[in-house]
Design an enzyme around this catalytic site. Structure first.
Site, PDB file in Angstrom:
ATOM      1  N   GLU A 176       0.832  -1.214   0.000  1.00 49.68           N
ATOM      2  CA  GLU A 176       0.000   0.000   0.000  1.00 49.68           C
ATOM      3  C   GLU A 176       0.866   1.264   0.000  1.00 49.68           C
ATOM      4  O   GLU A 176       0.779   2.120   0.874  1.00 49.68           O
ATOM      5  CB  GLU A 176      -0.943   0.002   1.212  1.00 49.68           C
ATOM      6  CG  GLU A 176      -2.007  -1.072   1.130  1.00 49.68           C
ATOM      7  CD  GLU A 176      -3.033  -1.017   2.243  1.00 49.68           C
ATOM      8  OE1 GLU A 176      -4.174  -1.480   2.018  1.00 49.68           O
ATOM      9  OE2 GLU A 176      -2.714  -0.537   3.353  1.00 49.68           O
ATOM     10  N   GLU A 367      -5.511  -8.068  -1.133  1.00 49.86           N
ATOM     11  CA  GLU A 367      -6.150  -7.873   0.169  1.00 49.86           C
ATOM     12  C   GLU A 367      -7.611  -7.533  -0.053  1.00 49.86           C
ATOM     13  O   GLU A 367      -7.935  -6.652  -0.844  1.00 49.86           O
ATOM     14  CB  GLU A 367      -5.519  -6.724   0.978  1.00 49.86           C
ATOM     15  CG  GLU A 367      -4.198  -7.028   1.609  1.00 49.86           C
ATOM     16  CD  GLU A 367      -3.727  -5.913   2.553  1.00 49.86           C
ATOM     17  OE1 GLU A 367      -4.592  -5.264   3.196  1.00 49.86           O
ATOM     18  OE2 GLU A 367      -2.516  -5.697   2.642  1.00 49.86           O
TER      19      GLU A 367
END
Length: 474
Positions: A176, A367
């Protein structure tokens, strides 16, 4: 004669689950491991940071995956995992981060872990840097603000690419990566307090990470030309709150701040809208000779997390700050989870289409999941379990939308559900915010047996994988 498959999921689709080293391994001070930024963040992103590791930090022991990984990989294999996303703890390999020689005990642990995966035919998908920077690099160098981290990261990447070239074919550079905009300490190891960090220093740190990421792609391909190396982005599709053109432009600008990271990774150059942003905010990115060429080493695929969508508006009175890492305005058409994350399965189809239209590179959902409070009960066979129908419904609805994106023509490599076994939450540092198919008996106060129990969703996901998605309820 067997009937033809009606599933949109292709043969070879990589079904699996995802975790991060700092959230489940534990063993924070064993076998030569140095301290990481996570070892001094006992309350997650809510702060404050401690000087040394403290007993209230659940991540110090995690779920003891470091000693129980064989048991856990066996459970993943029972579900039928084709892929297991995990990360390497940088401070296991280079305890301070700036050493010249790696820690052999740390390297050996991941050798053993990847061997265990291969024993069951599970491919490791490995993140190089997942929300943990060696604490020494954070304190002494101020994390990624300092250009020297590019060299330290390159040494680390070269070390593990070389060591595991025959064991790992799928790699991610930074978890991320765009979250550094919102959580510079957790995401970028930047020790300067967020409120004191200038935009100049923040975007210079981002530049250093982008150069390091492209450098990793370059050397990874040199060491193993068959390796597939991707970036990893926190995806949060942004809808205009109303059709007012002011809201549409506000949503576009919000999207740009996240697309920027994918654009550089996939296209190899800074986009024009960011050059405008830099001009208008007095930011001058210092580029070393050769940086522009390095950035041209683009990724093989785009991976991302997806939990929520948000709305954006030009009316600041309607904005809020809740959910994962990014605020925005609540969507009046969506329900929210216990933690305030709005549930939007169609947003996953939308973001898959947006990314694929934009980059024309394979995508990997690495995810997606539902954090919830689970109640352990005694099952029919007298074995403890959790009736997590709410998690099954959430994952089913999202996977149906992945199927829709596949029908749209989007190229998707695989899907790894976040926190496939219960672990310590990154945002809240709680264990009660559970995501897993496997319940781990550990509580927020640190008590518990650490025993593992299959939830109802365990058997549901096993069936989804076995049928390659045909069992999903559409």
């Amino acid at each position: 004669m067997s009937s033809p498959s009606t599933s949109p999921f292709p043969e070879g689709f990589l079904w699996g689950g995802a975790v991060a080293a700092n959230q489940l391994e534990g063993a924070y001070n064993e076998d030569g491991k140095g301290w990481s930024t996570q070892d001094v963040a006992p309350q997650g992103i809510r702060g404050p940071v401690t000087e040394v590791p403290t007993e209230d930090n659940l991540k110090l022991a995690g779920i003891d995956f470091y000693h129980r990984y064989k048991e856990d990989i066996k459970l993943f294999a029972e579900m039928g995992f084709k892929v297991f996303r995990t990360s390497i703890a940088w401070s296991r390999i280079f305890p301070n981060g700036d050493e010249l020689e790696p820690n052999e005990q740390g390297l050996q642990f991941y050798d053993n872990l990847f061997d265990e995966c291969h024993k069951y035919g599970i491919e490791p998908l490995v993140t190089l840097s997942h929300y943990e920077t060696p604490l020494h690099l954070s304190k002494q160098y101020d994390g990624w603000v300092n250009r020297q981290l590019v060299g330290f990261y390159e040494r680390y990447a070269r070390t593990v690419f070389t060591r595991y070239k025959d064991k790992v074919k799928y790699w991610l550079t930074f978890n991320e990566i765009n979250s550094i905009l919102h959580e510079p300490f957790m995401s970028g190891g930047i020790y300067t307090p967020k409120e004191q960090l200038s935009k100049q220093d923040l975007y210079q740190a981002i530049h250093h990470e982008l150069v390091a990421s492209a450098t990793a792609v370059k050397i990874g391909h040199e060491i193993n030309p068959q390796a597939k190396i991707g970036c990893m982005i926190l995806s949060m599709p942004t809808y205009p709150l109303t059709p007012n053109p002011d809201d549409v432009i506000a949503a576009m600008k919000s999207e740009h701040m996240n697309y920027f990271f994918g654009d550089v990774h996939a296209r190899g150059v800074y986009p024009g809208y960011m050059k405008r942003y830099f001009r208008e905010h007095g930011i001058e990115i210092h580029m070393e000779p050769g940086d522009a060429d390095i950035l041209k080493h683009t990724v093989d695929f785009i991976s991302f997390s997806y939990y929520v969508s948000i709305c954006e508006t030009a009316d600041s009175s309607k904005r809020t700050q809740e959910g994962n890492l990014i605020g925005g305005a609540p969507n009046p058409y969506l329900k929210a989870s216990e933690w305030g994350w709005q549930i939007d399965p169609q947003g996953l189809r939308y973001v898959l289409n947006m990314f694929y239209d934009r980059y024309q590179k394979p995508l990997f959902i690495v995810e997606n999941g539902l954090g919830a409070k689970d109640e352990l009960i005694t099952g029919e066979d007298r074995v403890p379990t959790v009736n997590d129908d709410y998690r099954i419904a959430y994952l089913n609805d999202h996977l149906v939308q992945v199927g829709e994106a596949l029908e749209d023509g989007v190229e998707i490599m695989g899907y790894t559900s976040w926190g496939c076994i219960d672990l310590v939450s990154a945002s809240t540092a709680q264990l009660s915010k559970r995501y897993g198919f496997i319940y781990v008996d550990r509580n927020d106060d640190g008590t518990g047996t650490l025993e593992r129990y299959r939830k109802k969703s365990f058997h549901w996901y096993k069936d989804v994988i076995a049928t390659n998605g045909e069992s999903l309820k559409r």
